[in-house]
Design an enzyme around this catalytic site. Structure first.
Site, PDB file in Angstrom:
ATOM      1  N   ASP A  10     -10.694  33.192 -35.537  1.00  0.00           N
ATOM      2  CA  ASP A  10     -12.006  33.687 -35.111  1.00  0.00           C
ATOM      3  C   ASP A  10     -13.127  33.404 -36.114  1.00  0.00           C
ATOM      4  OD1 ASP A  10     -11.093  35.440 -36.990  1.00  0.00           O
ATOM      5  OD2 ASP A  10     -10.851  37.133 -35.625  1.00  0.00           O
ATOM      6  N   ASP A  55     -11.535  29.483 -40.139  1.00  0.00           N
ATOM      7  CA  ASP A  55     -10.396  29.157 -39.273  1.00  0.00           C
ATOM      8  C   ASP A  55     -10.561  27.796 -38.608  1.00  0.00           C
ATOM      9  OD1 ASP A  55      -8.808  31.447 -39.553  1.00  0.00           O
ATOM     10  OD2 ASP A  55     -10.116  32.584 -38.216  1.00  0.00           O
ATOM     11  N   THR A  79      -2.138  11.396   6.648  1.00  0.00           N
ATOM     12  CA  THR A  79      -1.423  12.655   6.872  1.00  0.00           C
ATOM     13  C   THR A  79      -0.732  13.179   5.615  1.00  0.00           C
ATOM     14  OG1 THR A  79       0.517  11.435   7.587  1.00  0.00           O
ATOM     15  CG2 THR A  79      -1.006  12.145   9.298  1.00  0.00           C
ATOM     16  N   ASP A  99      -2.977  35.473 -35.187  1.00  0.00           N
ATOM     17  CA  ASP A  99      -3.556  36.547 -36.001  1.00  0.00           C
ATOM     18  C   ASP A  99      -2.932  37.856 -35.548  1.00  0.00           C
ATOM     19  OD1 ASP A  99      -5.397  34.931 -37.163  1.00  0.00           O
ATOM     20  OD2 ASP A  99      -7.020  35.429 -35.782  1.00  0.00           O
ATOM     21  N   ILE A 112       2.236   1.945  -3.558  1.00  0.00           N
ATOM     22  CA  ILE A 112       1.327   2.268  -4.672  1.00  0.00           C
ATOM     23  C   ILE A 112       0.891   3.732  -4.531  1.00  0.00           C
ATOM     24  CG2 ILE A 112      -0.933   1.808  -5.707  1.00  0.00           C
ATOM     25  CD1 ILE A 112      -0.638  -1.081  -4.907  1.00  0.00           C
ATOM     26  N   GLU A 165      -1.576   5.682  -4.754  1.00  0.00           N
ATOM     27  CA  GLU A 165      -3.017   5.659  -5.021  1.00  0.00           C
ATOM     28  C   GLU A 165      -3.620   7.057  -5.205  1.00  0.00           C
ATOM     29  OE1 GLU A 165      -1.644   5.609  -1.194  1.00  0.00           O
ATOM     30  OE2 GLU A 165      -1.760   3.754  -2.315  1.00  0.00           O
ATOM     31  N   GLU A 220       8.844   4.796   5.277  1.00  0.00           N
ATOM     32  CA  GLU A 220       7.797   3.835   5.625  1.00  0.00           C
ATOM     33  C   GLU A 220       8.332   2.400   5.537  1.00  0.00           C
ATOM     34  OE1 GLU A 220       4.379   4.591   3.127  1.00  0.00           O
ATOM     35  OE2 GLU A 220       4.369   6.672   3.772  1.00  0.00           O
ATOM     36  N   VAL A 230       0.840  -1.204   0.000  1.00  0.00           N
ATOM     37  CA  VAL A 230       0.000   0.000   0.000  1.00  0.00           C
ATOM     38  C   VAL A 230       0.873   1.252   0.000  1.00  0.00           C
ATOM     39  CG1 VAL A 230      -1.716   1.302   1.303  1.00  0.00           C
ATOM     40  CG2 VAL A 230      -1.911  -1.170   1.114  1.00  0.00           C
TER      41      VAL A 230
HETATM   42  P1  ATP Z   1      -6.044  39.074 -39.051  1.00  0.00           P
HETATM   43  O1  ATP Z   1      -6.032  37.932 -40.027  1.00  0.00           O
HETATM   44  O2  ATP Z   1      -4.747  39.281 -38.400  1.00  0.00           O
HETATM   45  O3  ATP Z   1      -7.209  39.087 -38.128  1.00  0.00           O
HETATM   46  P2  ATP Z   1      -7.311  40.991 -40.815  1.00  0.00           P
HETATM   47  O4  ATP Z   1      -8.442  41.459 -39.963  1.00  0.00           O
HETATM   48  O5  ATP Z   1      -6.660  42.021 -41.651  1.00  0.00           O
HETATM   49  O6  ATP Z   1      -6.148  40.392 -39.976  1.00  0.00           O
HETATM   50  P3  ATP Z   1      -9.200  39.595 -42.409  1.00  0.00           P
HETATM   51  O7  ATP Z   1     -10.314  39.854 -41.464  1.00  0.00           O
HETATM   52  O8  ATP Z   1      -9.113  38.301 -43.113  1.00  0.00           O
HETATM   53  O9  ATP Z   1      -7.816  39.788 -41.705  1.00  0.00           O
HETATM   54  O10 ATP Z   1      -9.242  40.764 -43.480  1.00  0.00           O
HETATM   55  C1  ATP Z   1      -8.423  40.744 -44.612  1.00  0.00           C
HETATM   56  C2  ATP Z   1      -8.480  42.079 -45.302  1.00  0.00           C
HETATM   57  O11 ATP Z   1      -9.803  42.313 -45.783  1.00  0.00           O
HETATM   58  C3  ATP Z   1      -8.185  43.259 -44.417  1.00  0.00           C
HETATM   59  O12 ATP Z   1      -6.822  43.527 -44.355  1.00  0.00           O
HETATM   60  C4  ATP Z   1      -8.947  44.378 -45.091  1.00  0.00           C
HETATM   61  O13 ATP Z   1      -8.178  44.948 -46.136  1.00  0.00           O
HETATM   62  C5  ATP Z   1     -10.119  43.684 -45.700  1.00  0.00           C
HETATM   63  N1  ATP Z   1     -11.322  43.838 -44.851  1.00  0.00           N
HETATM   64  C6  ATP Z   1     -11.432  43.580 -43.547  1.00  0.00           C
HETATM   65  N2  ATP Z   1     -12.678  43.822 -43.107  1.00  0.00           N
HETATM   66  C7  ATP Z   1     -13.391  44.212 -44.176  1.00  0.00           C
HETATM   67  C8  ATP Z   1     -14.755  44.587 -44.388  1.00  0.00           C
HETATM   68  N3  ATP Z   1     -15.654  44.593 -43.414  1.00  0.00           N
HETATM   69  N4  ATP Z   1     -15.131  44.943 -45.629  1.00  0.00           N
HETATM   70  C9  ATP Z   1     -14.248  44.918 -46.644  1.00  0.00           C
HETATM   71  N5  ATP Z   1     -12.969  44.583 -46.521  1.00  0.00           N
HETATM   72  C10 ATP Z   1     -12.515  44.237 -45.301  1.00  0.00           C
END
Ligand code: ATP
Length: 934
Positions: free
Chosen positions: A658, A662, A757, A344, A300, A302, A727, A297
């Site tokens: 995001d 992705d 303990t 990013d 081990i 435990e 022990e 014991v």
């Molecule tokens: P990360 O990839 O680091 O988040 P990011 O925001 O630039 O960077 P994306 O969101 O893919 O990446 O955007 C790519 C590109 O698209 C931007 O650099 C911008 O020029 C263009 N973009 C971003 N938002 C818009 C939008 N709402 N309308 C039109 N073009 C946009």
């Protein structure tokens, strides 16, 4: 009133019994009627009443049964069975007290293990509860954000790409709508869905139905809810399969391996001692069995598995405080191994607080700063009058910025500083710009109603909207990344005239763009065109034809300053030998400028664009990844290739994301990190960790925590192995002196230390903070064994031997005081009991020193604070109380072979930990010095 509503709902509830295929085929009017709903959805009153009847929209997995099984498992492990049998043997061989005590110990140990597992489960469950999903629902005719738990049948809700679908519903409208149904069907290719009914093959195939547990991956839709919670198809499946999917992590495998190895060693030792007891001291077999059992014991470990789980859970809680929600305990150990972070840029390394400071056209560079611009009722920008109607570059650019925009600016009339943006920061910056210029956004939206849209997509890197313009014309407004937008333009607006876009102008535009990017500014291009309304209907306009032959208008350049915490976090990563690779959709120059500014790279990193990446072979990419590198203008899908190539190089990769696209990279990465604030539900679902503040520094803090947790497990292991030697040694003395030295530590006492303990302070080691130097070491290599040689050596060869010597001395101290060696050593009676009590107490006090010593590996405990870990201190306190109870309670005295000890003996015991602690501090100091020099 609510009562009446509720009664209506009872009637309704009875009606809602059809299958989803029936609902898919039903006439829409009939469906609205059945659900007492409409295109405008429900009223709040209806919704409240339905919520009471149908219950919250949640999936409840029946845990009761599995909880009971989990509880019982703690009493049926190998170790527990061994103790049950031993208890029985003890009872049958007339040592009733011992038998009962063994059973009690077993019972307490089982309950304790269960409690630890339960706490760990609670910690991860509460993490998930911290991630509410919100849905846009029509209530009282208005679109409102509602917690997905509160959705009821009959609700009409809106869903966009990236949102998870929380209910079963029938589509009412759909625009290029695609759904990922893999959670239900296992099919990873997204399904296109539309309002028209097509049966399709198999379950979930109806084209106009969407189901809970799936997610929207492109386009948008509105839908009528037909089932929620456990009534959804997903709920029904969940009700059938109670089991939660569990994967075994490398750490668990390692722990299982370790427990098995130590158990084999323990049994071997047990056999040796059993035989020795028969031969050397002529014990009866049953007595020899019990005797050997104590050692088995003792050896081990435990408490190891549950305590590791608990210490991981404590890590999860601490990480949550530092803005990282960990979905599975297992991710913590991987975090500690991370060698590369693919991050990013926008919002993670930068603040995502965008401010436009240049509006650039071929005619002028308008530097935008400070104040509002409406002068004498005229809309102006940086002193220039803005005209939307005429062919005016600035006017058209601002019109595009206003209308080709999905972000809402809620203006606070009392205090402009409190204006609220709902949408993305990039578009938000445009809203702020046009608001500053005095443009009334809503008025303009009414004047030029939107007829069609091609939403922003990080692959196309642009967004287009089509509006009803003046003079029977459609207005096509486009904004996006210049590199992708400029090739779509063939004209430019110059001095009020549409002119062909020449080489000279292209050079000028590119150099302005380059200039902004080199300053780390994020630029956005704008273009437009007008098309006669009679040619095609706006609804039939195709994306390709809308986005060609455009007239270039200009650029906006915005700042997005680095997060202040990023500098230190990047530095920590470099010290910890963790490589950072920026992977961004932004332009190469902007990316490079920010990377250099934050210290991610030196002056001349290699910058690879998405197009270049496409052309690279796997081998070329592998080689490129060994140096300083940035990826710019990449599509999210390309992240997958970067992550998997890094993994092929043997790296352990954490990757952020995001968006919907992705998700594959997040799943592929060893640690997928989603953004809690700006991230889509799909990304959050695919990730292992969710950052509640979207901040790069939080990833680094989580890695630090991951490393700390692993090292805490090693500390815990060292600590529990420590007591094994003291022990065992008393039994060795007894056997090899052929009984001349009566057993200094009885079986019950061994069990006391091992299962009683020792456990209390050990738990505190799990909550030890990261040592200051934890991020100054390279990541641990994958597959490195938990039980390193240094730990074995320290536990058995150093701490263990010292504790054995001290406990033996304590034993002989009592005997010397009572006339040994003149008088023979007592084998029973009060002196013997007092002596064994001293052995037991000396081991306990040695362990007090050990737990303090184990708190750090190299650092001085004084540096992290002698009293900084309250759990350890209270563990020590309760350990001493438990010892005193065993020593002074008459009933327990006979069961545990203890006797009262006097104050001199207590004094001796209390002194023991001090030199042990100080000697170890000295050793750590010397090792730090040697480490520094080498
Ligand atoms: P990360 O990839 O680091 O988040 P990011 O925001 O630039 O960077 P994306 O969101 O893919 O990446 O955007 C790519 C590109 O698209 C931007 O650099 C911008 O020029 C263009 N973009 C971003 N938002 C818009 C939008 N709402 N309308 C039109 N073009 C946009």
């Amino acid at each position: 009133m609510l009562k009446l509503e509720q009664m209506k709902e009872v009637v309704l509830l009875k009606k809602i019994t059809k299958s989803s295929r029936d609902y898919a085929q039903e006439n829409l009017e009939q469906l609205y009627h059945e659900f007492d709903s409409s295109q405008q959805g429900l009223t709040s009153k209806q919704a409240a009443a339905r919520l009471q009847h149908f219950g919250a929209n949640t999936i409840q997995k029946s845990k009761k049964q599995s909880q009971l099984r989990q509880f019982l498992k703690n009493f049926t492990s190998l170790m527990a069975i061994l103790l049950w049998v031993s208890g029985l043997v003890a009872i049958l061989t007339n040592t009733l007290e011992l038998g009962i005590a063994i059973w009690c110990v077993n019972l307490i140990n089982g309950c304790f293990s269960y409690y630890q597992q339960h706490e760990a489960q609670k910690a991860t469950d509460s993490m998930l509860a911290m991630l509410p999903v919100f849905t846009q629902v029509y209530r009282d005719g208005k679109l409102q954000q509602v917690n997905a738990k509160e959705i009821v049948p009959g609700d009409v809700f809106s869903v966009q790409a990236g949102d998870s679908i929380p209910v079963d519903a029938r589509l009412l409208t759909a625009a290029t709508f695609q759904v990922d149904e893999s959670a239900l069907t296992g099919e990873s290719v997204p399904e296109s869905k539309d309002v028209a009914y097509e049966p399709g093959e198999g379950q979930f195939a109806e084209s106009n139905m969407i189901y809970a547990g799936t997610a929207a991956v492109s386009g948008g839709a509105t839908a009528l809810v037909i089932a929620t919670g456990m009534h959804t198809e997903f709920g029904k499946i969940a009700a059938l399969t109670h089991q939660q999917k569990k994967s075994i992590s490398p750490l668990q495998l390692e722990l299982n391996r370790l427990t098995k190895q130590l158990s084999i060693i323990a049994f071997s030792i047990g056999i040796v001692f059993f035989v020795a007891a028969l031969l050397f001291v002529h014990y009866a077999p049953a007595k020899a069995f019990i005797f050997a059992l104590g050692l088995v014991v003792a050896f081990i470990p435990e408490g190891l598995l549950p305590t590791v789980t608990l210490s991981l859970a404590q890590g999860v809680k601490r990480m949550a405080k530092n803005h990282a929600l960990v979905k599975e305990l297992n991710s913590i150990e991987t975090l500690g191994e991370t060698t590369v972070i693919c991050s990013d840029k926008t919002g993670t390394l930068t603040q995502n607080q965008m401010t436009i400071n240049h509006v650039w056209t071929l005619e002028h560079d308008y530097q935008v700063s400070g104040q509002g611009y409406r002068v004498n009722g005229q809309i102006t920008l940086a002193g220039k009058k803005v005209d939307f109607k005429q062919a005016n570059d600035l006017g058209k650019l601002l019109l595009t910025a206003t209308l080709d925009n999905d972000t809402k600016l809620e203006i606070n009339t009392q205090d402009q500083g409190k204006n609220k943006l709902i949408g993305t920061p990039t578009e938000g910056a445009l809203c702020v710009l046009v608001n500053k210029a005095g443009i009334e956004i809503q008025k303009l939206q009414k004047e030029f109603p939107r007829l069609k849209e091609f939403p922003f997509d990080s692959r196309r890197k642009r967004m287009t909207t089509v509006h009803q313009g003046n003079d029977q014309k459609y207005l096509v407004l486009v904004k996006g990344a210049l590199s992708d937008l400029l090739p779509k333009c063939n004209t430019v607006l110059l001095n009020g005239k549409t002119t062909a876009l020449g080489k000279e102008q292209i050079t000028k535009i590119n150099s302005a763009n380059k200039n902004f990017a080199a300053q780390g500014l994020r630029s956005l291009g704008f273009a437009y065109k007008e098309i006669p309304a009679e040619k095609t209907k706006a609804a039939n306009l195709k994306m390709e034809s809308a986005e060609e032959q455009l007239t270039f208008l200009g650029l906006t350049a915005m700042t997005d300053p680095p997060r202040p915490e990023a500098y230190q976090a990047v530095k920590s990563c470099h010290q910890a030998h963790i490589k950072i690779i920026m992977v961004t959709g932004d332009s190469p120059l902007t990316a490079k400028s920010i990377a250099k500014k934050i210290g991610i790279t030196g002056e001349n990193p290699r910058v690879v664009t998405g197009d270049e990446l496409n052309k690279m072979s796997d081998d070329e990419l592998k080689i490129a990844l060994s140096g300083e590198i940035i990826f710019a203008r990449v599509a999210p899908e390309q992240k997958y290739r970067i992550v998997s190539t890094l993994q092929k190089r043997g790296e352990i990769v954490a990757s952020t994301g995001d968006g919907v696209n992705d998700a594959p990279a997040l799943k592929k990465a060893d640690i997928g990190v989603a953004m809690g604030k700006m991230g889509t539900d799909v990304a959050k679902d695919a990730a292992d960790i969710i950052l509640t503040d979207d901040n790069f520094a939080s990833i680094v803090a989580a890695i630090e925590e991951g490393r700390a947790v692993y090292s805490n497990i090693q500390k815990f292991l060292l600590y529990i192995l420590n007591s094994n030697v003291p022990e065992a040694i008393p039994s060795v003395l007894f056997l090899f002196s052929r009984g001349a030295i009566p057993l200094p530590l009885t079986v019950m006492q061994i069990l006391t230390v091992d299962l009683g303990t020792d456990m209390l302070p050990a738990l505190g080691l799990g909550s030890e903070r990261a040592e200051p130097n934890v991020m100054q070491q390279p990541p641990r290599t994958r597959g490195a064994h938990l039980l390193q040689r240094s730990i074995i050596w320290k536990a058995f060869g150093w701490y263990g031997l010292v504790a054995s010597a001290i406990s033996a001395l304590a034993y002989f101290f009592v005997n010397v005081q009572n006339g040994w060696p003149q008088k023979l050593l007592a084998a029973s009676g009060p002196v013997y009991k007092e002596a064994t009590t001293m052995t037991l107490a000396a081991i306990v006090f040695c362990q007090i020193a050990a737990v303090m010593n184990c708190r750090t590996q190299k650092e001085s405990v004084f540096r992290i604070g002698l009293f900084s870990n309250r759990q350890i201190l209270s563990g020590i306190f309760f350990e001493v109380i438990l010892l005193s109870v065993l020593i002074y309670t008459p009933i327990l005295q006979s069961a545990f072979h203890t006797a009262a000890i006097d104050w001199q003996e207590w004094l001796l015991l209390v002194i023991i930990p001090i030199p042990l602690f100080l000697i170890e501090e000295l050793r750590k100091m010397l090792s730090r010095k040697v480490f520094k020099q080498s």
